[in-house]
Design a protein around this motif. Structure first.
Motif, mmCIF file in Angstrom:
data_model
loop_
_atom_site.group_PDB
_atom_site.id
_atom_site.type_symbol
_atom_site.label_atom_id
_atom_site.label_comp_id
_atom_site.label_asym_id
_atom_site.label_seq_id
_atom_site.Cartn_x
_atom_site.Cartn_y
_atom_site.Cartn_z
ATOM 1 N N ASN A 194 0.846 -1.206 0.000
ATOM 2 C CA ASN A 194 0.000 0.000 0.000
ATOM 3 C C ASN A 194 0.874 1.246 0.000
ATOM 4 O O ASN A 194 1.782 1.390 0.832
ATOM 5 C CB ASN A 194 -0.912 -0.020 1.229
ATOM 6 C CG ASN A 194 -1.864 1.157 1.246
ATOM 7 O OD1 ASN A 194 -1.526 2.232 1.737
ATOM 8 N ND2 ASN A 194 -3.057 0.959 0.722
ATOM 9 N N PHE A 195 0.593 2.164 -0.931
ATOM 10 C CA PHE A 195 1.452 3.340 -1.107
ATOM 11 C C PHE A 195 1.475 4.227 0.131
ATOM 12 O O PHE A 195 2.547 4.623 0.617
ATOM 13 C CB PHE A 195 0.964 4.156 -2.315
ATOM 14 C CG PHE A 195 1.663 5.486 -2.469
ATOM 15 C CD1 PHE A 195 2.961 5.551 -2.942
ATOM 16 C CD2 PHE A 195 1.020 6.677 -2.127
ATOM 17 C CE1 PHE A 195 3.610 6.770 -3.079
ATOM 18 C CE2 PHE A 195 1.651 7.890 -2.264
ATOM 19 C CZ PHE A 195 2.957 7.941 -2.739
ATOM 20 N N ARG A 196 0.323 4.563 0.687
ATOM 21 C CA ARG A 196 0.289 5.485 1.829
ATOM 22 C C ARG A 196 0.949 4.882 3.050
ATOM 23 O O ARG A 196 1.689 5.563 3.767
ATOM 24 C CB ARG A 196 -1.158 5.861 2.137
ATOM 25 C CG ARG A 196 -1.800 6.711 1.047
ATOM 26 C CD ARG A 196 -3.159 7.231 1.471
ATOM 27 N NE ARG A 196 -3.746 8.089 0.456
ATOM 28 C CZ ARG A 196 -4.926 8.695 0.574
ATOM 29 N NH1 ARG A 196 -5.640 8.521 1.667
ATOM 30 N NH2 ARG A 196 -5.389 9.465 -0.398
ATOM 31 N N ARG A 197 0.686 3.612 3.306
ATOM 32 C CA ARG A 197 1.338 2.971 4.448
ATOM 33 C C ARG A 197 2.848 2.939 4.248
ATOM 34 O O ARG A 197 3.618 3.148 5.196
ATOM 35 C CB ARG A 197 0.795 1.550 4.614
ATOM 36 C CG ARG A 197 -0.665 1.474 5.016
ATOM 37 C CD ARG A 197 -1.084 0.020 5.110
ATOM 38 N NE ARG A 197 -2.514 -0.102 5.341
ATOM 39 C CZ ARG A 197 -3.173 -1.248 5.313
ATOM 40 N NH1 ARG A 197 -2.525 -2.379 5.079
ATOM 41 N NH2 ARG A 197 -4.478 -1.284 5.528
ATOM 42 N N ARG A 198 3.274 2.688 3.010
ATOM 43 C CA ARG A 198 4.705 2.608 2.719
ATOM 44 C C ARG A 198 5.387 3.948 2.969
ATOM 45 O O ARG A 198 6.484 4.008 3.546
ATOM 46 C CB ARG A 198 4.881 2.159 1.271
ATOM 47 C CG ARG A 198 6.228 1.533 0.976
ATOM 48 C CD ARG A 198 6.237 0.829 -0.362
ATOM 49 N NE ARG A 198 5.844 1.699 -1.446
ATOM 50 C CZ ARG A 198 4.791 1.495 -2.211
ATOM 51 N NH1 ARG A 198 4.019 0.451 -2.001
ATOM 52 N NH2 ARG A 198 4.502 2.331 -3.198
ATOM 53 N N LYS A 199 4.743 5.040 2.565
ATOM 54 C CA LYS A 199 5.339 6.364 2.784
ATOM 55 C C LYS A 199 5.418 6.695 4.270
ATOM 56 O O LYS A 199 6.399 7.277 4.736
ATOM 57 C CB LYS A 199 4.517 7.421 2.049
ATOM 58 C CG LYS A 199 4.494 7.267 0.537
ATOM 59 C CD LYS A 199 5.870 7.405 -0.080
ATOM 60 C CE LYS A 199 6.358 8.855 -0.055
ATOM 61 N NZ LYS A 199 7.630 9.020 -0.774
ATOM 62 N N CYS A 200 4.366 6.325 5.014
ATOM 63 C CA CYS A 200 4.377 6.584 6.459
ATOM 64 C C CYS A 200 5.466 5.772 7.143
ATOM 65 O O CYS A 200 6.181 6.284 8.022
ATOM 66 C CB CYS A 200 3.013 6.254 7.063
ATOM 67 S SG CYS A 200 1.689 7.371 6.546
#
Length: 338
Positions: free
Chosen positions: A294-300
């Motif tokens: 998941n992109f958002r989880r990865r950035k966080c």
């Protein structure tokens, strides 16, 4: 404005209402009846009224909006889907179809569900009962029956739709609406369920069956990358590490870093570190710290791991998301914790 834009029709109607209230009202005399629906206007005038002069004055208001004129012929005038007859100073009404009408309607053996086929025929009968004067009603009902018989609809099916249309016409109107709506795929089971749920004030919407587009669509062979997530690259000359994230395989992303090294790409953080310290990155020791697609989880998680990078230097294993979040929470409470 594009014709396909949702706001085009709204703005067009607003502008038309502005023209009628601010300009046309001063041109149209009180003896003229003006009935407008979108871009079609039904005008009823006294017998010796100069309609051509009225048309010219209306067209002079806005050059981009020009009215055309169609006068009654043999005491008949079509307006939208209604054919208006003038009989002994009274008006009679009949369903109007253009000469180019081909009756390209839903075939009984099409893939549409039974509710859709039934609804189409009921709609035709409802239009007949709501529009036709008594002397034209039987003719219209016969036309509907013949049309759908040619589409292989059984006679009992058409008669049942006609009966249902009569029930709708004669039943008192209520404003009750279903509390819930459930969407089910097209099947006989869904039709049976809809009858039961209707008693509980719940409407069932039947989704269309498989379309030609679904049958001809090429299935994608795309698979989720097995090594997507947050990764680290240690420096060979100091204790600093690079923390990054990727949606692709780690090897693919590392090859991009190596390519940036060879071409001295100053937009790359690893290249900037090499140029400022003359240290080389240990790409062979790079590792995936946390797997996450998941992109958002990865950035966080990338930001979180940068915040706890001191622990990453000391731990050569992988982290769980819970460990990372717990470490961030402790660091927020006590900044001295590393």
């Amino acid at each position: 404005m594009g014709m396909g834009s949702p706001i085009s029709a709204v703005l067009a109607n607003l502008y038309r209402e502005h023209l009628e209230s601010e300009h046309f009202a001063n041109i149209i005399p009180s003896s003229v009846t003006w009935l407008c629906y979108v871009d079609d206007v039904l005008v009823i005038t006294p017998k010796h009224f100069d309609v051509r002069n009225l048309q010219a004055r209306l067209n002079a208001v806005e050059p981009a909006i020009q009215f055309t004129l169609e006068e009654e012929s043999n005491d008949e005038l079509p307006f939208l889907d209604v054919l208006i007859h003038k009989v002994d100073h009274n008006l009679r009404f009949q369903v109007y179809r253009k000469p180019t009408n081909k009756n390209d309607l839903t075939h009984f053996y099409s893939s549409q569900d039974t509710k859709t086929k039934r609804g189409i025929i009921i709609g035709f009968f409802l239009r007949a009962y709501r529009i036709c004067s008594p002397e034209f009603l039987d003719e219209e009902c016969t036309y509907i029956h013949q049309t759908f018989t040619e589409l292989h609809c059984p006679s009992f099916f058409i008669k049942d739709c006609k009966k249902r249309a009569l029930q709708i016409i004669n039943s008192p109107r209520t404003n009750t609406t279903p509390n819930k709506v459930i969407i089910l795929p097209n099947s006989q089971v869904a039709l049976n369920v809809s009858k039961v749920l209707s008693q509980a004030n719940t409407r069932v919407a039947i989704a269309s069956s498989t379309s030609i587009k679904d049958l001809t669509r090429t299935k994608s062979n795309h698979h989720e990358p097995v090594n997507a997530g947050v990764y680290t690259i240690p420096c060979g000359g100091c204790d600093k590490i690079y923390v990054g994230e990727t949606a692709r395989n780690l090897d693919t992303r590392l090859n991009e870093h190596i390519y940036a090294f060879r071409n001295d790409n100053l937009n790359n953080a690893c290249v900037q570190h090499r140029n400022s310290t003359n240290h080389l990155m240990k790409f062979r020791d790079a590792r995936l710290v946390i797997k996450e697609t998941n992109f958002r989880r990865r950035k966080c998680l990338e930001s979180a791991l940068i915040a706890v990078s001191n622990r990453i230097k000391q731990n050569k294993g992988s982290f769980t998301i819970s460990e990372v979040l717990a470490r961030i929470l402790l660091k927020t409470v006590n900044p001295a914790i590393t």
